[in-house]
Design a protein around this motif. Structure first.
Motif, PDB file in Angstrom:
ATOM      1  N   ASN A  74       4.848  -4.085  -3.182  1.00  0.00           N
ATOM      2  CA  ASN A  74       3.748  -4.848  -2.562  1.00  0.00           C
ATOM      3  C   ASN A  74       2.813  -3.919  -1.792  1.00  0.00           C
ATOM      4  O   ASN A  74       2.440  -4.192  -0.651  1.00  0.00           O
ATOM      5  N   GLN A  76      -0.310  -3.303  -2.210  1.00  0.00           N
ATOM      6  CA  GLN A  76      -1.618  -3.852  -1.871  1.00  0.00           C
ATOM      7  C   GLN A  76      -1.535  -4.731  -0.639  1.00  0.00           C
ATOM      8  O   GLN A  76      -2.443  -4.748   0.196  1.00  0.00           O
ATOM      9  N   GLN A  77      -0.449  -5.461  -0.514  1.00  0.00           N
ATOM     10  CA  GLN A  77      -0.255  -6.329   0.636  1.00  0.00           C
ATOM     11  C   GLN A  77       0.081  -5.531   1.891  1.00  0.00           C
ATOM     12  O   GLN A  77      -0.404  -5.831   2.987  1.00  0.00           O
ATOM     13  N   LEU A 217       7.956 -13.344   4.587  1.00  0.00           N
ATOM     14  CA  LEU A 217       7.237 -12.638   3.525  1.00  0.00           C
ATOM     15  C   LEU A 217       7.963 -12.685   2.190  1.00  0.00           C
ATOM     16  O   LEU A 217       7.329 -12.780   1.135  1.00  0.00           O
TER      17      LEU A 217
END
Length: 234
Positions: A74, A76-77, A217
């Protein structure tokens, strides 16, 4: 992620007791064993982690592996490139190694008697591989935080914590430490991975949600691990 296990010896016995919820002897371990070794593949690198000494702080726990997976998958997150990252309760250093390989400027912290093995694992797995050389520092939860880690000189974009909640007498100090580094207006995000094993885990989560804006998350059902994001309440 791939992982291979070599000789675990007493390390496996200790971990099995913890995962089974056996409180009788695990939380004050006394048996000494030959170091074990775990191998992983994260962030396009082979990682070899030495588990050492007779303490739970020098073992690899499922929360650390799950958070490593999450960070790798993840990006990009949670973009760690050139971000200042602090890990509390770093233990063997696996999570700090992966954060470093993902481009972060990492400070890995734990109790003084853990730092030798932590430093060894960080050096062997990051030297010549990372944009930023990771640092190691002693940190006892709730003690001398304003002296050893004063604001604003010690400000971090992310604070990482994996499997730091278990039956011990310093859960309040752990919350205070999280709050010290993730105070209102700091812009710091806390990422906490946890496998709930005991009633203290649920009590800690309730207190965590009162102090932080908490978001779930990710969940790893097979490992029974959940990852939370926390930011300071205004």
């Amino acid at each position: 992620m791939k992982a291979s296990r070599e000789n675990r010896g007493t390390a496996r016995n200790i971990k099995d007791k913890a995962e089974a919820g056996d409180r009788s002897s695990f939380w004050e371990p006394s048996a000494h064993f030959s170091p074990g070794k775990e191998s992983f593949y994260f962030a396009s690198h082979d990682i070899s982690i030495r588990e050492s000494t007779d303490t739970y702080g020098a073992l690899i726990w499922p929360g650390a592996i799950a958070l490593c997976q999450f960070l790798e998958n993840n990006q990009q997150q949670v973009n760690l490139m050139d971000k200042a990252v602090l890990e509390i309760g770093a233990g063997t250093g696996l999570l700090s190694v992966v954060a470093s390989l993902l481009g972060a400027s990492v400070t890995a912290t734990d109790l003084p008697d853990i730092l030798s093995n932590l430093s060894y694992n960080l050096l062997r797995n990051t030297k010549g591989r990372c944009r930023h050389t990771p640092k190691v520092a002693a940190l006892t939860w709730g003690q001398d935080l304003d002296v050893d880690f004063p604001h604003p000189r010690h400000r971090y974009d992310y604070v990482l914590a994996a499997d730091v909640v278990y039956p011990h007498d310093c859960l309040e100090q752990l919350l205070d430490t999280m709050s010290h580094f993730c105070r209102a207006g700091s812009g710091t995000t806390l990422l906490w991975a946890n496998k709930a094993r005991f009633p203290s885990d649920h009590k800690f989560l309730e207190q965590f949600k009162r102090r932080f804006n908490a978001t779930l998350l990710a969940e790893f059902p097979q490992q029974e691990v959940r990852i939370f994001k926390g930011t300071a309440r205004e």
